[in-house]
Design a protein around this motif. Structure first.
Motif, short mmCIF file in Angstrom:
data_model
loop_
_atom_site.label_atom_id
_atom_site.label_comp_id
_atom_site.label_asym_id
_atom_site.label_seq_id
_atom_site.Cartn_x
_atom_site.Cartn_y
_atom_site.Cartn_z
N SER A 28 0.83 -1.21 0.00
CA SER A 28 0.00 0.00 0.00
C SER A 28 0.86 1.26 0.00
CB SER A 28 -0.95 0.00 1.19
OG SER A 28 -0.23 0.05 2.40
N ASP A 29 2.00 1.23 0.70
CA ASP A 29 2.91 2.38 0.68
C ASP A 29 3.48 2.61 -0.72
OD1 ASP A 29 2.48 2.78 3.36
OD2 ASP A 29 4.36 1.83 4.00
N LEU A 30 3.82 1.53 -1.38
CA LEU A 30 4.35 1.63 -2.74
C LEU A 30 3.28 2.19 -3.69
CD1 LEU A 30 6.71 1.09 -4.66
CD2 LEU A 30 5.79 -1.20 -4.99
N GLY A 31 2.05 1.73 -3.54
CA GLY A 31 0.95 2.23 -4.36
C GLY A 31 0.69 3.71 -4.14
N ASP A 32 0.73 4.15 -2.87
CA ASP A 32 0.54 5.57 -2.56
C ASP A 32 1.67 6.42 -3.15
OD1 ASP A 32 -1.79 5.03 -1.19
OD2 ASP A 32 -0.81 5.00 0.78
N ALA A 33 2.88 5.90 -3.11
CA ALA A 33 4.01 6.64 -3.67
C ALA A 33 3.87 6.81 -5.18
CB ALA A 33 5.32 5.94 -3.34
N ILE A 34 3.42 5.76 -5.85
CA ILE A 34 3.23 5.84 -7.30
C ILE A 34 2.11 6.81 -7.64
CG2 ILE A 34 2.50 4.52 -9.33
CD1 ILE A 34 4.01 2.13 -8.14
N LYS A 35 1.01 6.78 -6.87
CA LYS A 35 -0.09 7.73 -7.10
C LYS A 35 0.38 9.16 -6.91
CE LYS A 35 -3.99 4.83 -5.74
NZ LYS A 35 -5.03 4.63 -4.73
N GLY A 36 1.15 9.41 -5.85
CA GLY A 36 1.66 10.76 -5.60
C GLY A 36 2.58 11.23 -6.71
N PHE A 37 3.41 10.33 -7.21
CA PHE A 37 4.32 10.69 -8.30
C PHE A 37 3.54 11.05 -9.56
CE2 PHE A 37 6.87 9.39 -11.98
CZ PHE A 37 7.95 10.25 -11.82
N ARG A 38 2.55 10.24 -9.90
CA ARG A 38 1.74 10.52 -11.09
C ARG A 38 0.98 11.83 -10.94
NH1 ARG A 38 -0.85 4.62 -12.51
NH2 ARG A 38 1.07 3.69 -13.30
N LYS A 39 0.45 12.08 -9.74
CA LYS A 39 -0.30 13.32 -9.50
C LYS A 39 0.61 14.53 -9.64
CE LYS A 39 -3.33 15.49 -6.15
NZ LYS A 39 -3.92 15.40 -4.81
N SER A 40 1.82 14.45 -9.11
CA SER A 40 2.74 15.58 -9.21
C SER A 40 3.19 15.80 -10.65
CB SER A 40 3.95 15.38 -8.31
OG SER A 40 4.73 14.29 -8.75
N MET A 41 3.33 14.72 -11.42
CA MET A 41 3.69 14.88 -12.83
C MET A 41 2.56 15.55 -13.60
SD MET A 41 6.75 13.89 -13.24
CE MET A 41 6.90 13.69 -14.99
N ASP A 42 1.31 15.18 -13.31
CA ASP A 42 0.17 15.80 -13.98
C ASP A 42 0.03 17.26 -13.59
OD1 ASP A 42 -0.41 13.45 -15.28
OD2 ASP A 42 -1.94 12.82 -13.82
N ASN A 43 0.24 17.59 -12.31
CA ASN A 43 0.15 18.97 -11.85
C ASN A 43 1.26 19.81 -12.45
OD1 ASN A 43 -2.10 18.48 -10.34
ND2 ASN A 43 -1.00 18.26 -8.41
N GLY A 44 2.43 19.25 -12.61
CA GLY A 44 3.55 19.98 -13.19
C GLY A 44 3.27 20.38 -14.62
N GLU A 45 2.63 19.52 -15.37
CA GLU A 45 2.29 19.83 -16.76
C GLU A 45 1.17 20.87 -16.83
OE1 GLU A 45 3.71 18.76 -19.61
OE2 GLU A 45 5.22 17.77 -18.38
N ALA A 46 0.20 20.81 -15.91
CA ALA A 46 -0.92 21.73 -15.94
C ALA A 46 -0.50 23.14 -15.51
CB ALA A 46 -2.04 21.22 -15.04
N GLU A 47 0.40 23.24 -14.52
CA GLU A 47 0.80 24.54 -14.01
C GLU A 47 1.81 25.24 -14.91
OE1 GLU A 47 2.30 23.86 -10.13
OE2 GLU A 47 0.36 23.32 -9.30
N LYS A 48 2.50 24.51 -15.74
CA LYS A 48 3.54 25.08 -16.57
C LYS A 48 2.91 25.83 -17.74
CE LYS A 48 7.91 23.56 -18.46
NZ LYS A 48 8.69 22.38 -18.82
N PRO A 49 3.04 27.16 -17.78
CA PRO A 49 2.44 27.90 -18.89
C PRO A 49 3.24 27.70 -20.17
CG PRO A 49 3.67 29.39 -17.49
CD PRO A 49 3.70 28.03 -16.83
N ALA A 50 2.55 27.80 -21.26
CA ALA A 50 3.21 27.66 -22.55
C ALA A 50 4.03 28.91 -22.82
CB ALA A 50 2.18 27.45 -23.64
N VAL A 51 5.29 28.73 -23.13
CA VAL A 51 6.19 29.84 -23.39
C VAL A 51 6.20 30.09 -24.89
CG1 VAL A 51 8.55 30.67 -23.22
CG2 VAL A 51 7.60 29.26 -21.40
N GLU A 52 5.86 31.31 -25.26
CA GLU A 52 5.87 31.65 -26.68
C GLU A 52 7.15 32.40 -26.99
OE1 GLU A 52 2.40 33.59 -28.11
OE2 GLU A 52 1.07 32.38 -26.89
N GLU A 53 7.82 31.95 -28.01
CA GLU A 53 9.05 32.59 -28.45
C GLU A 53 8.71 33.83 -29.26
OE1 GLU A 53 12.21 31.69 -27.79
OE2 GLU A 53 11.48 30.08 -26.51
#
Length: 77
Positions: free
Chosen positions: A32-57
């Motif tokens: 269960s600890d391993l499963g929670d760690a994987i869920k947290g990692f996936r959630k942080s990866m999804d949040n990182g993509e959503a919060e990152k604004p698109a940079v226009e050159e």
């Protein structure tokens, strides 16, 4: 034939030894600890993509600069 040349009986014996060493309670909490760690990692990866604004050159802009030679410091003998 099992996985990589290991038969089913050998896998069952290894599983039995692991259960005897650690116990079912500890293995359950470890899973269960391993499963929670994987869920947290996936959630942080999804949040990182959503919060990152698109940079226009900026297009069509150039930077004018002039290169200058920097004098080298005097060497001491």
């Amino acid at each position: 034939m099992g996985f990589g040349g290991i038969s089913i009986w050998q896998l069952l014996i290894i599983l039995l030894i692991v259960v005897m060493l650690f116990g079912t309670k500890r293995l359950k909490s470890l899973g269960s600890d391993l499963g929670d760690a994987i869920k947290g990692f996936r959630k942080s990866m999804d949040n990182g993509e959503a919060e990152k604004p698109a940079v226009e050159e900026p297009k069509g802009q150039t930077i004018d600069a002039q290169a200058r030679k920097v004098e080298e410091p005097a060497k001491k003998d």
